[in-house]
Design an enzyme around this catalytic site. Structure first.
Site, PDB file in Angstrom:
ATOM      1  N   HIS A  67       0.842  -1.208   0.000  1.00 44.56           N
ATOM      2  CA  HIS A  67       0.000   0.000   0.000  1.00 44.56           C
ATOM      3  C   HIS A  67       0.878   1.259   0.000  1.00 44.56           C
ATOM      4  O   HIS A  67       0.630   2.206  -0.732  1.00 44.56           O
ATOM      5  CB  HIS A  67      -0.877   0.063   1.260  1.00 44.56           C
ATOM      6  CG  HIS A  67      -1.888  -1.041   1.407  1.00 44.56           C
ATOM      7  ND1 HIS A  67      -2.024  -1.774   2.556  1.00 44.56           N
ATOM      8  CD2 HIS A  67      -2.827  -1.499   0.551  1.00 44.56           C
ATOM      9  CE1 HIS A  67      -3.020  -2.647   2.411  1.00 44.56           C
ATOM     10  NE2 HIS A  67      -3.508  -2.515   1.205  1.00 44.56           N
TER      11      HIS A  67
ATOM     12  N   LYS B 238     -16.146  -7.157   6.713  1.00 44.16           N
ATOM     13  CA  LYS B 238     -14.763  -7.654   6.761  1.00 44.16           C
ATOM     14  C   LYS B 238     -14.242  -7.943   8.156  1.00 44.16           C
ATOM     15  O   LYS B 238     -13.153  -8.501   8.302  1.00 44.16           O
ATOM     16  CB  LYS B 238     -13.835  -6.686   6.021  1.00 44.16           C
ATOM     17  CG  LYS B 238     -13.826  -6.931   4.521  1.00 44.16           C
ATOM     18  CD  LYS B 238     -12.491  -6.555   3.920  1.00 44.16           C
ATOM     19  CE  LYS B 238     -12.391  -6.987   2.460  1.00 44.16           C
ATOM     20  NZ  LYS B 238     -11.231  -6.431   1.790  1.00 44.16           N
TER      21      LYS B 238
ATOM     22  N   ARG C 235      -2.419  -6.303  -8.128  1.00 44.57           N
ATOM     23  CA  ARG C 235      -1.343  -7.293  -7.956  1.00 44.57           C
ATOM     24  C   ARG C 235      -1.525  -8.354  -9.041  1.00 44.57           C
ATOM     25  O   ARG C 235      -1.361  -8.081 -10.206  1.00 44.57           O
ATOM     26  CB  ARG C 235      -1.374  -7.880  -6.543  1.00 44.57           C
ATOM     27  CG  ARG C 235      -0.982  -6.887  -5.460  1.00 44.57           C
ATOM     28  CD  ARG C 235      -1.376  -7.369  -4.101  1.00 44.57           C
ATOM     29  NE  ARG C 235      -2.822  -7.585  -4.052  1.00 44.57           N
ATOM     30  CZ  ARG C 235      -3.517  -7.900  -2.973  1.00 44.57           C
ATOM     31  NH1 ARG C 235      -2.895  -8.060  -1.843  1.00 44.57           N
ATOM     32  NH2 ARG C 235      -4.816  -8.056  -3.014  1.00 44.57           N
TER      33      ARG C 235
ATOM     34  N   SER D  54      -2.784  -7.689   3.355  1.00 45.95           N
ATOM     35  CA  SER D  54      -2.990  -7.472   4.789  1.00 45.95           C
ATOM     36  C   SER D  54      -3.343  -8.793   5.471  1.00 45.95           C
ATOM     37  O   SER D  54      -2.884  -9.067   6.588  1.00 45.95           O
ATOM     38  CB  SER D  54      -4.114  -6.462   5.024  1.00 45.95           C
ATOM     39  OG  SER D  54      -3.787  -5.235   4.449  1.00 45.95           O
TER      40      SER D  54
HETATM   41  O1  PNS Z   1      -8.961  -2.758   0.676  1.00 44.53           O
HETATM   42  P1  PNS Z   1     -10.295  -3.218   0.154  1.00 44.53           P
HETATM   43  O2  PNS Z   1     -11.089  -3.921   1.237  1.00 44.53           O
HETATM   44  O3  PNS Z   1     -10.169  -4.041  -1.106  1.00 44.53           O
HETATM   45  O4  PNS Z   1     -11.101  -1.887  -0.227  1.00 44.53           O
HETATM   46  C1  PNS Z   1     -12.432  -1.966  -0.669  1.00 44.53           C
HETATM   47  C2  PNS Z   1     -13.017  -0.553  -0.803  1.00 44.53           C
HETATM   48  C3  PNS Z   1     -12.941   0.184   0.516  1.00 44.53           C
HETATM   49  C4  PNS Z   1     -12.248   0.222  -1.852  1.00 44.53           C
HETATM   50  C5  PNS Z   1     -14.495  -0.708  -1.280  1.00 44.53           C
HETATM   51  O5  PNS Z   1     -15.186  -1.577  -0.413  1.00 44.53           O
HETATM   52  C6  PNS Z   1     -15.224   0.628  -1.345  1.00 44.53           C
HETATM   53  O6  PNS Z   1     -15.064   1.355  -2.295  1.00 44.53           O
HETATM   54  N1  PNS Z   1     -16.014   0.927  -0.293  1.00 44.53           N
HETATM   55  C7  PNS Z   1     -16.768   2.159  -0.184  1.00 44.53           C
HETATM   56  C8  PNS Z   1     -18.267   1.920  -0.398  1.00 44.53           C
HETATM   57  C9  PNS Z   1     -18.578   1.959  -1.892  1.00 44.53           C
HETATM   58  O7  PNS Z   1     -18.428   2.968  -2.564  1.00 44.53           O
HETATM   59  N2  PNS Z   1     -19.034   0.800  -2.414  1.00 44.53           N
HETATM   60  C10 PNS Z   1     -19.349   0.637  -3.825  1.00 44.53           C
HETATM   61  C11 PNS Z   1     -18.118   0.227  -4.586  1.00 44.53           C
HETATM   62  S1  PNS Z   1     -18.506  -0.035  -6.282  1.00 44.53           S
END
Ligand code: PNS
Length: 164
Positions: A16, A40, A89, A127
């Site tokens: 990250h 999560k 990745r 993570s």
């Molecule tokens: O590190 P991660 O868990 O892969 O991140 C996921 C994240 C936070 C980027 C995704 O869950 C997100 O965008 N959450 C915000 C809520 C949202 O906008 N959801 C619709 C996504 S299309």
């Protein structure tokens, strides 16, 4: 252009951090935003995750660390960001990221998702793997920033067992 780099960051890894530093060189301003995803079951609270990221990127002037619990595109609009940065990745990331990029595009067409390829040395870093290794007392020194290493062992009530 200002961009948002969103994620769970539970916890921040060197992968990250590499994306944050590279994005900060490519864009005018990077908002690193911790999103709380109830599904999560995070190990660290949002406040702890924000603090660890702040400690790790304090030397980069055009990075702001924040948190949100709403829609990513709403956050991006609110802070005037024209782009969303995502790290890619292996091919396994692609399907999930592609779906999210298309949905975000549908919600706010003018915000572009920009994918940055991982650096080779972080290809298999995540993570969840870091947490698993640490939970057995394994060495995570090259995998996470110093601000994360001690906190992770504390949180898991583990002591690192040497260099393996
Ligand atoms: O590190 P991660 O868990 O892969 O991140 C996921 C994240 C936070 C980027 C995704 O869950 C997100 O965008 N959450 C915000 C809520 C949202 O906008 N959801 C619709 C996504 S299309």
């Amino acid at each position: 252009m200002k961009v948002v780099y969103p994620g769970s960051f539970d916890p921040l890894t060197n992968g990250h951090l590499d994306i944050i530093r590279r994005a900060a060189r490519s864009f005018d301003h990077v908002f690193v935003v911790v999103f709380d995803n109830a599904a999560k079951n995070a190990l660290f609270s949002v406040e702890e995750r924000v603090a660890m990221i702040n400690e790790s990127v304090g030397d980069v002037s055009n990075v702001t660390v924040d948190s949100s619990s709403g829609l990513l595109v709403n956050y991006a609009k609110k802070c005037g960001a024209g782009g969303i940065v995502k790290g890619l990745r292996a091919v396994s990331d692609f399907d999930y990221e592609f779906k999210m990029a298309l949905m975000n595009k549908k919600l706010v067409p003018e915000i572009e998702t920009v994918f940055m390829m991982t650096s080779l040395k972080y290809l298999y870093l995540s993570s969840s793997l870091v947490k698993e290794v640490a939970s057995y007392g394994g060495c995570i020194r090259d995998l996470v920033p110093p601000a994360v290493e001690a906190r992770l062992f504390d949180k898991l009530k583990k002591k690192p067992q040497g260099d393996i």
